[in-house]
Motif scaffolding. Structure first.
Motif, PDB file in Angstrom:
ATOM      1  N   PRO A  20       0.808  -1.226   0.000  1.00 19.89           N
ATOM      2  CA  PRO A  20       0.000   0.000   0.000  1.00 19.89           C
ATOM      3  C   PRO A  20       0.842   1.278   0.000  1.00 19.89           C
ATOM      4  O   PRO A  20       0.378   2.328  -0.448  1.00 19.89           O
ATOM      5  CB  PRO A  20      -0.813  -0.119   1.296  1.00 19.89           C
ATOM      6  N   PRO A  24      -0.071   2.187  -3.993  1.00 13.93           N
ATOM      7  CA  PRO A  24      -1.385   2.404  -3.376  1.00 13.93           C
ATOM      8  C   PRO A  24      -2.564   2.130  -4.314  1.00 13.93           C
ATOM      9  O   PRO A  24      -3.672   1.854  -3.849  1.00 13.93           O
ATOM     10  CB  PRO A  24      -1.350   3.875  -2.940  1.00 13.93           C
ATOM     11  N   ARG A  28      -5.572  -1.133  -0.173  1.00 14.04           N
ATOM     12  CA  ARG A  28      -5.141  -0.693   1.155  1.00 14.04           C
ATOM     13  C   ARG A  28      -4.397  -1.758   1.941  1.00 14.04           C
ATOM     14  O   ARG A  28      -3.838  -1.477   2.988  1.00 14.04           O
ATOM     15  CB  ARG A  28      -6.353  -0.238   1.962  1.00 14.04           C
ATOM     16  N   GLY A  32      -5.218  -1.628   5.934  1.00  9.11           N
ATOM     17  CA  GLY A  32      -6.377  -0.857   5.491  1.00  9.11           C
ATOM     18  C   GLY A  32      -7.678  -1.577   5.785  1.00  9.11           C
ATOM     19  O   GLY A  32      -8.686  -0.956   6.135  1.00  9.11           O
TER      20      GLY A  32
END
Length: 176
Positions: A20, A24, A28, A32
């Motif tokens: 991530p 990105p 995530r 995430g």
């Protein structure tokens, strides 16, 4: 060679865990996903997961404790390396192998059961690593890893019952 495999595996897992930050657009990642639960949901989910891992490690440690000492290929406490993130993702394979080879050397568990136990153990290890991948592959890996892990845990409980019942006979002593 083992050290090279463990170090290389840990580097590769670290790369997967950190995607991530360097990619990105892929998603995530696991952190995430945990953050999506919010507070305190994410914290509770992590605590429950690590609590389950601790219970699983305790079951594996019991297995190694029940194995005859001369048959052990690793110390019973070595299973707790499952908590050494990110090293554990690679080490889990070695833990399954150590317990499996110990069970084989002990000979109180059938070889067929031991082979199935090891295969399911290696299976959850592979899918656990796949769960770190982005997108559908990661979700599919996680979806496969969890039931395999549960099946392995159930089989470990069966092994522990078998080993506890089939204690090696105490040597006979004669006094004159």
């Amino acid at each position: 060679m083992r050290a090279i495999i463990k170090a290389g595996g840990t580097v590769l897992v670290s790369i997967l865990l950190s995607y991530p930050f360097w990619a990105p657009e892929w998603g995530r990642g696991i952190l995430g996903e945990i953050a999506a639960w919010g507070m305190p949901g994410g914290l509770i989910a992590v605590a429950v997961f690590f609590g389950l891992v601790a219970l699983y490690c305790r079951a594996l440690q019991r297995t190694m404790t029940l194995v005859r000492p001369e048959a052990r290929t690793a110390a019973p406490a070595s299973v707790w390396w499952m908590f050494a993130i990110p090293y554990n993702f690679t080490e889990d394979f070695f833990i399954v192998r150590a317990v499996s080879t110990s069970l084989a050397a002990d000979t109180r568990v059938t070889s067929g059961f031991n082979r199935r136990w090891a295969a399911i153990g290696y299976g959850w290890c592979v899918f656990q690593i796949l769960s770190l991948f982005p997108g559908v592959a990661g979700y599919a890996g996680g979806a496969a890893a969890l039931p395999l892990w549960a099946a392995h845990w159930i089989m470990t409980a069966r092994v522990n019952r078998t080993l506890a019942v089939r204690r090696p006979a105490a040597p006979l002593t004669h006094s004159l």
